[in-house]
Design a protein around this motif. Structure first.
Motif, short mmCIF file in Angstrom:
data_model
loop_
_atom_site.label_atom_id
_atom_site.label_comp_id
_atom_site.label_asym_id
_atom_site.label_seq_id
_atom_site.Cartn_x
_atom_site.Cartn_y
_atom_site.Cartn_z
N TYR A 522 0.84 -1.20 0.00
CA TYR A 522 0.00 0.00 0.00
C TYR A 522 0.88 1.26 0.00
N ARG A 523 0.38 2.27 -0.68
CA ARG A 523 1.10 3.55 -0.74
C ARG A 523 0.15 4.68 -0.38
N VAL A 524 0.56 5.51 0.55
CA VAL A 524 -0.19 6.72 0.89
C VAL A 524 0.61 7.91 0.37
N THR A 525 -0.02 8.69 -0.48
CA THR A 525 0.64 9.86 -1.06
C THR A 525 0.27 11.10 -0.26
N VAL A 526 1.31 11.78 0.26
CA VAL A 526 1.09 12.99 1.05
C VAL A 526 1.61 14.18 0.25
N GLY A 527 0.67 14.94 -0.32
CA GLY A 527 1.01 16.13 -1.08
C GLY A 527 0.26 17.33 -0.54
N SER A 528 0.70 18.51 -0.97
CA SER A 528 0.10 19.75 -0.45
C SER A 528 -1.39 19.82 -0.77
N ARG A 529 -1.80 19.38 -1.95
CA ARG A 529 -3.21 19.43 -2.32
C ARG A 529 -4.05 18.55 -1.41
N GLY A 530 -3.57 17.32 -1.17
CA GLY A 530 -4.31 16.42 -0.31
C GLY A 530 -4.37 16.90 1.13
N VAL A 531 -3.26 17.44 1.60
CA VAL A 531 -3.24 17.95 2.97
C VAL A 531 -4.22 19.11 3.11
N LEU A 538 -4.79 6.67 -1.18
CA LEU A 538 -4.30 5.38 -0.71
C LEU A 538 -4.36 4.41 -1.88
N ASN A 539 -3.19 3.94 -2.31
CA ASN A 539 -3.10 3.07 -3.49
C ASN A 539 -2.84 1.63 -3.08
N ASP A 540 -3.57 0.70 -3.72
CA ASP A 540 -3.39 -0.74 -3.51
C ASP A 540 -2.49 -1.26 -4.62
N ARG A 541 -1.31 -1.74 -4.24
CA ARG A 541 -0.31 -2.18 -5.24
C ARG A 541 -0.82 -3.36 -6.07
N ALA A 542 -1.53 -4.29 -5.46
CA ALA A 542 -1.96 -5.49 -6.18
C ALA A 542 -3.05 -5.19 -7.19
N SER A 543 -4.05 -4.39 -6.79
CA SER A 543 -5.17 -4.13 -7.69
C SER A 543 -4.97 -2.89 -8.54
N GLY A 544 -4.08 -2.00 -8.09
CA GLY A 544 -3.88 -0.74 -8.79
C GLY A 544 -4.93 0.30 -8.47
N GLU A 545 -5.89 -0.05 -7.62
CA GLU A 545 -6.97 0.88 -7.29
C GLU A 545 -6.51 1.91 -6.27
N THR A 546 -7.06 3.11 -6.41
CA THR A 546 -6.74 4.21 -5.49
C THR A 546 -8.01 4.73 -4.86
N GLU A 547 -7.98 4.96 -3.56
CA GLU A 547 -9.13 5.53 -2.87
C GLU A 547 -8.70 6.78 -2.11
N SER A 548 -9.63 7.69 -1.94
CA SER A 548 -9.38 8.90 -1.17
C SER A 548 -9.86 8.67 0.26
N VAL A 549 -8.96 8.92 1.21
CA VAL A 549 -9.26 8.64 2.62
C VAL A 549 -9.07 9.92 3.42
N PRO A 550 -10.02 10.28 4.26
CA PRO A 550 -9.85 11.45 5.12
C PRO A 550 -8.55 11.37 5.91
N LEU A 551 -7.89 12.49 6.04
CA LEU A 551 -6.59 12.51 6.69
C LEU A 551 -6.62 11.87 8.07
N ASP A 552 -7.66 12.12 8.83
CA ASP A 552 -7.72 11.55 10.17
C ASP A 552 -8.20 10.10 10.20
N GLY A 553 -8.50 9.54 9.01
CA GLY A 553 -8.93 8.15 8.95
C GLY A 553 -7.94 7.22 8.27
N VAL A 554 -6.77 7.75 7.87
CA VAL A 554 -5.80 6.95 7.13
C VAL A 554 -5.26 5.81 7.98
N VAL A 555 -4.90 6.09 9.22
CA VAL A 555 -4.31 5.05 10.07
C VAL A 555 -5.29 3.90 10.25
N ALA A 556 -6.55 4.22 10.54
CA ALA A 556 -7.55 3.17 10.73
C ALA A 556 -7.76 2.36 9.46
N ARG A 557 -7.79 3.06 8.31
CA ARG A 557 -8.00 2.34 7.05
C ARG A 557 -6.82 1.44 6.72
#
Length: 564
Positions: A522-531, A538-557
């Motif tokens: 898994y890859r979490v991209t931290v950029g100025s726009r997202g912040v 949040l990117n899934d390496r196996a499926s290639g799918e990307t989801e948008s996760v609230p900043l305060d919910g990333v750890v739980a996800r």
């Protein structure tokens, strides 16, 4: 771990001398480096994966009650000589002498050493025992290849069971079999359990766990219908019954100038399936005629297993000439006496066949096997090929190239008898314990995972053994972005997530490609726009799918994903 402090020497191009996918990717992604042929250094990423593989294996061994040991890698020759394997192992065993002149072996396996340790078992009350270790093994492979798949130095989990009787061994063997199924499932290896030959290990029941891969050196035969599966060294299949017409009352000679092969003889109206192929082997130095149907291939391991020979080699031309009076191309067993004759069962009952006359460039027609050849032993020797009917259900068989990732044996009494291992039985008589042996090559398992989990961009590790579960990739330099990435990194660490912070001064594209190459799930991209928006990708390496996760919910996800 911060990427800026981590040693990951990735390569931008595929290594020219790497053949297998796992070899190429492990080199390119900075996991391994070769010291010399068959000997590899594991770099930090590989050590992390190897440690997790060992943890999985150790967990499953503990689950079935196995106890961990650590035995020496150097062994005195006399222990191996007692079991007869000092000579059987041949050139694959590394041998040396110490300063006192004592012969020493670098351990290929540890049956002898664990059995020696078991000599301290005193009573039936001490059994059953199941012992295991992780230890370096050494094998002088003639052609090490494919990176970690075929090496001369590697780590093996080898386990050994000691029981009072065969039923106890059955229980231990089944427990190991089930543990192996769980281990390979947890590692993400699609292992197929197949019937196998015990080879130089000895014993009876033998099961290999094989991972399908084009880089493999082993062929397995599998039925897609009923699930029958066996190594080609053990596999059987149905054969159509032959309907031979009656031949002459005695074999007839006919000239065959220039004939050297099965294909050459076909030009004389002798179909390959009507020919008797005569091979001359030295089985433990005893000259032996091995008879096969002309269109069938010999499996040498079947020959060894069926005859009980320790070693087999094709006879030399001078040995053949002296024994039969002719050279290969014109050999046969008709009228031969004084030599051991072993025949494949496919020839049993065959009539009106063709074979060599033991006269150069002369053959025989009209051979009745039962009438004309003094076969001493009928055994299964032939190689099964794809498309032949399954011996269980008749479905066309598949032949698949695989990597052996595990092997379990019922050793029986070979080692306990050879090393005089006995315990006092319940009736006060001495009882010889029965043994089993169970092995997994750790680095080979690592390579097999890569063979099974990769794409064009690189490795795709299962979460269970990935060097890091998630990579936090910083793609901005402003203070808010860096601070958000640092905070997320520390929160993930505090939550027990194995996290890699990519804090390098590299372009985003380079960072993304490197994360894909080394295979972080898994890859979490931290950029100025997202912040600024309060949501991160949040990117899934196996499926290639990307989801948008609230900043305060990333750890739980992330915790949810890595615990699935």
């Amino acid at each position: 771990m911060r990427w800026s402090r981590l040693y990951v020497p990735t390569l931008r191009e595929d290594p020219a001398d790497a053949d297998a996918v796992s070899h190429r990717l492990l080199l390119r992604a900075g996991y391994i480096r070769q010291l010399m042929a068959g000997h590899y250094t594991l770099l930090p990423l590989a050590v992390r994966v190897r440690t997790k593989i060992i943890d999985v294996i150790r967990d499953e061994m503990s689950r079935i009650g196995a106890q961990e040991f650590s035995l020496p890698a150097m062994h005195p020759a006399e222990i191996w000589q007692k079991t007869g394997r000092w000579d059987v192992m041949g050139d694959e065993m590394f041998r040396l002498r110490d300063r006192k002149g004592a012969d020493i072996a670098l351990g290929m396996t540890h049956e002898e050493i664990f059995t020696t340790l078991a000599l301290e078992l005193r009573s039936y009350r001490d059994l059953p025992q199941m012992w295991y270790q992780f230890q370096t093994k050494f094998r002088d492979e003639p052609r090490p290849k494919s990176g970690l798949i075929r090496v001369r130095e590697f780590t093996m989990k080898d386990a050994y069971s000691f029981d009072l009787d065969a039923s106890g061994l059955d229980t231990a063997f089944d427990a190991q079999h089930d543990a192996y199924q769980r281990i390979f499932a947890r590692l993400g290896i699609p292992a197929v359990a197949v019937q196998a030959s015990s080879g130089s290990m000895g014993g009876s029941a033998s099961v290999e766990f094989m991972c399908p891969s084009s880089a493999g050196e082993d062929l397995i035969v599998r039925c897609p219908s009923c699930g029958y599966a066996a190594n080609v060294e053990k596999a059987t299949s149905q054969l159509a019954e032959a309907s031979d017409e009656a031949g002459p009352d005695a074999p007839e000679q006919f000239p065959t100038p220039g004939v050297r092969t099965i294909a050459d003889l076909e030009a004389f109206a002798a179909p390959a399936d009507r020919q008797i192929k005569t091979l001359v082997y030295a089985l433990d130095d005893e000259l032996t005629l091995v008879l096969m149907r002309g269109d069938h291939g010999l499996v040498e391991q079947k020959l060894l297993d069926a005859t009980g020979a320790r070693a087999a080699r094709p006879a030399h031309p001078d040995e053949i000439r002296e024994a039969l009076g002719a050279l290969p191309g014109s050999l046969g067993a008709v009228g031969v006496s004084g030599l051991r004759i072993v025949a494949d069962r496919a020839l049993d009952g065959r009539r009106n066949m063709f074979t060599g006359a033991n006269i150069d460039e002369v053959h025989l027609r009209g051979v009745d096997v039962a009438r004309d050849i003094a076969v001493g032993e009928w055994v299964d020797l032939r190689e099964v090929v794809a498309g032949e009917p399954c011996s269980v259900c008749g479905t066309a068989l598949e032949v698949i190239r695989t990597i052996e990732v595990g092997h379990i044996f019922k050793l029986g009494y070979k080692y306990s008898e050879a090393l005089d291992l006995t315990v006092l039985g319940a009736d006060s008589t001495r009882v010889t314990p029965i043994m089993g042996s169970y092995g997994i090559g750790v680095e080979r398992a690592l390579a097999a995972v890569v063979e099974s989990h990769h794409d064009e961009a690189g490795i795709v590790w299962p979460v269970s053994i990935a060097p890091f579960a998630v990579a936090v990739v910083v793609v901005g330099k402003d203070e808010a972005t860096v601070a958000a990435a640092e905070k997320l990194y520390e929160e993930l660490r505090a939550a027990g997530v194995d996290v890699l912070l990519d804090d390098r001064a590299e372009r985003p594209g380079v960072k993304f490609k490197d994360v894909e190459l080394i295979g972080i799930p898994y890859r979490v991209t931290v950029g100025s726009r997202g912040v600024s928006a309060g949501a991160l990708e949040l990117n899934d390496r196996a499926s290639g799918e990307t989801e948008s996760v609230p900043l305060d919910g990333v750890v739980a996800r992330v915790r949810e994903l890595v615990s699935l």
